[in-house]
Design a protein around this motif. Structure first.
Motif, mmCIF file in Angstrom:
data_model
loop_
_atom_site.group_PDB
_atom_site.id
_atom_site.type_symbol
_atom_site.label_atom_id
_atom_site.label_comp_id
_atom_site.label_asym_id
_atom_site.label_seq_id
_atom_site.Cartn_x
_atom_site.Cartn_y
_atom_site.Cartn_z
ATOM 1 N N THR A 253 -0.687 8.179 4.166
ATOM 2 C CA THR A 253 -1.809 7.233 4.131
ATOM 3 C C THR A 253 -2.978 7.760 3.307
ATOM 4 O O THR A 253 -3.763 6.974 2.780
ATOM 5 N N ALA A 254 -3.071 9.071 3.165
ATOM 6 C CA ALA A 254 -4.130 9.629 2.309
ATOM 7 C C ALA A 254 -3.929 9.205 0.863
ATOM 8 O O ALA A 254 -4.902 9.110 0.096
ATOM 9 N N ARG B 20 -2.624 -0.707 7.128
ATOM 10 C CA ARG B 20 -1.556 -0.948 6.154
ATOM 11 C C ARG B 20 -1.766 -2.258 5.396
ATOM 12 O O ARG B 20 -1.427 -2.353 4.211
ATOM 13 N N ALA B 21 -2.326 -3.265 6.057
ATOM 14 C CA ALA B 21 -2.598 -4.527 5.367
ATOM 15 C C ALA B 21 -3.662 -4.333 4.293
ATOM 16 O O ALA B 21 -3.510 -4.806 3.152
ATOM 17 N N VAL B 22 -4.736 -3.639 4.631
ATOM 18 C CA VAL B 22 -5.822 -3.426 3.663
ATOM 19 C C VAL B 22 -5.355 -2.500 2.543
ATOM 20 O O VAL B 22 -5.611 -2.764 1.358
ATOM 21 N N ALA B 23 -4.648 -1.419 2.895
ATOM 22 C CA ALA B 23 -4.176 -0.478 1.874
ATOM 23 C C ALA B 23 -3.183 -1.144 0.932
ATOM 24 O O ALA B 23 -3.256 -0.967 -0.291
ATOM 25 N N SER B 24 -2.267 -1.930 1.491
ATOM 26 C CA SER B 24 -1.291 -2.626 0.635
ATOM 27 C C SER B 24 -1.982 -3.690 -0.203
ATOM 28 O O SER B 24 -1.618 -3.910 -1.365
ATOM 29 N N ALA C 77 3.972 -1.526 12.292
ATOM 30 C CA ALA C 77 2.969 -2.274 11.534
ATOM 31 C C ALA C 77 3.573 -2.928 10.300
ATOM 32 O O ALA C 77 3.188 -4.038 9.920
ATOM 33 N N GLY C 78 4.537 -2.261 9.670
ATOM 34 C CA GLY C 78 5.186 -2.854 8.505
ATOM 35 C C GLY C 78 5.930 -4.125 8.860
ATOM 36 O O GLY C 78 5.964 -5.080 8.075
ATOM 37 N N ALA D 13 -10.718 -0.350 7.839
ATOM 38 C CA ALA D 13 -9.382 0.227 7.711
ATOM 39 C C ALA D 13 -9.453 1.753 7.740
ATOM 40 O O ALA D 13 -8.642 2.416 8.407
ATOM 41 N N ARG D 14 -10.415 2.309 7.010
ATOM 42 C CA ARG D 14 -10.566 3.766 7.012
ATOM 43 C C ARG D 14 -10.906 4.280 8.412
ATOM 44 O O ARG D 14 -10.365 5.298 8.866
ATOM 45 N N ALA D 15 -11.780 3.571 9.098
ATOM 46 C CA ALA D 15 -12.176 3.989 10.443
ATOM 47 C C ALA D 15 -10.994 3.930 11.396
ATOM 48 O O ALA D 15 -10.814 4.812 12.249
ATOM 49 N N ALA D 16 -10.175 2.895 11.252
ATOM 50 C CA ALA D 16 -8.991 2.768 12.106
ATOM 51 C C ALA D 16 -8.041 3.940 11.873
ATOM 52 O O ALA D 16 -7.519 4.534 12.829
ATOM 53 N N ARG D 17 -7.810 4.277 10.602
ATOM 54 C CA ARG D 17 -6.924 5.405 10.296
ATOM 55 C C ARG D 17 -7.461 6.698 10.883
ATOM 56 O O ARG D 17 -6.704 7.471 11.511
ATOM 57 N N ASP D 18 -8.748 6.964 10.696
ATOM 58 C CA ASP D 18 -9.341 8.209 11.195
ATOM 59 C C ASP D 18 -9.202 8.297 12.717
ATOM 60 O O ASP D 18 -8.878 9.360 13.266
#
Length: 305
Positions: free
Chosen positions: A158-159, A278-282, A233-234, A182-187
């Motif tokens: 994810t990084a 994953r939605a925001v990153a994709s 999530a995918g 999205a970043r906050a969720a990942r962290d």
């Protein structure tokens, strides 16, 4: 051997956005006829036909082994990490996934796989039935990774989206809030990582095909080690076009998260968090590759979460 690589593969490799990838993809595509011929000869395979439209990360060809057994040859560039896919398939050994018959030789990127019915995936089923079968299949893949494995972790994988997220936030102020969320969720999710299991990494309905020895088997892993919620999530993000087009899309999408999490006994908030990321990153990666329609659907869905 002279042939034209499937256009889906050519287009997908051309859209890769990491540094140096376009040049590497062009070089690999130029060499593909020779690479295919060499892979066939080294393994004593007889080519039946190259599949088209085929996949987006590798060339797929129907072949027969020396003993006449039908099989599938996948030939992937080094950037697709075929060695990692081979290691994951070897670990599963046919449990929930297609069986690996032969792995890469001297890093040639070729995998010989059990032949499945490529034209019949879970996407051919009604959505409710497809999600039920998908959940049953992905559950089988969640196993302890082998000792000394070289798979990426979810944190490492994810990084790699950082550049795309930065570019979107800088280019469109309206999306900065979504990127920050999205970043906050990942962290938050990585701060309390609950488990380290082998995951498919790219699981969705189109990656589950009909087989002979069992009805449904997963293909095309992009393996990663982490928690099950990341893999699920995918699956949540599958068939988003119809969902976004529906007047009840937002509520239906949130119910999908809940239903899938409950069916596999996973924490709803962790599934929701990884789905958001994953939605925001994709979506960001799609924007960077100028796939604007796909990006719009992904980011719209993310805003509902």
């Amino acid at each position: 051997m002279a042939f034209e690589p499937p256009q889906r593969l050519v287009k997908a490799l051309g859209e890769a956005t990491y540094e140096g990838s376009s040049a590497a993809a062009r070089a690999w595509l130029d060499e593909l006829p020779a690479l295919l011929q060499a892979a066939l000869e080294r393994r004593e395979l007889t080519l039946e036909r190259v599949l088209a439209p085929g996949g987006r990360s590798s060339l797929a060809a129907l072949v027969h082994r020396a003993d006449g057994t039908p099989a599938l040859l996948r030939l992937a560039p080094p950037t697709a990490r075929p060695d990692a896919a081979a290691a994951a398939l070897a670990c599963w050994d046919g449990w929930g996934a297609c069986r690996l018959l032969e792995g890469p030789l001297d890093g040639d990127g070729a995998l010989v796989l059990e032949r499945l019915h490529a034209e019949v995936s879970l996407r051919s089923l009604a959505e409710a039935k497809a999600l039920l079968e998908a959940a049953g299949t992905v559950r089988k893949l969640w196993v302890e990774p082998p000792a000394g494995h070289a798979f990426d972790t979810v944190a490492e994988r994810t990084a790699g989206f950082g550049g795309a997220l930065d570019a979107v936030a800088e280019a469109d102020a309206a999306l900065r809030g979504l990127v920050d969320a999205a970043r906050a969720a990942r962290d938050e999710l990585l701060a309390v990582e609950s488990e380290l299991l082998l995951l498919h990494g790219d699981f969705r309905q189109g990656k589950v095909l009909s087989g002979e020895r069992t009805p449904w088997l997963a293909v095309g892993p992009h393996p990663v080690v982490g928690e099950r919620a990341y893999d699920l999530a995918g699956l949540v993000l599958d068939r988003l076009d119809d969902l976004v087009a529906s007047s009840a899309g937002a509520s239906t999408g949130r119910r999908r998260v809940t239903k899938l999490a409950d069916s596999l006994e996973l924490d709803r908030d962790r599934v929701r968090g990884w789905t958001l990321f994953r939605a925001v990153a994709s979506g960001a990666a799609a924007l960077r590759a100028e796939r604007h329609g796909q990006a719009e659907v992904l980011l719209e869905f993310a805003s509902w979460l």
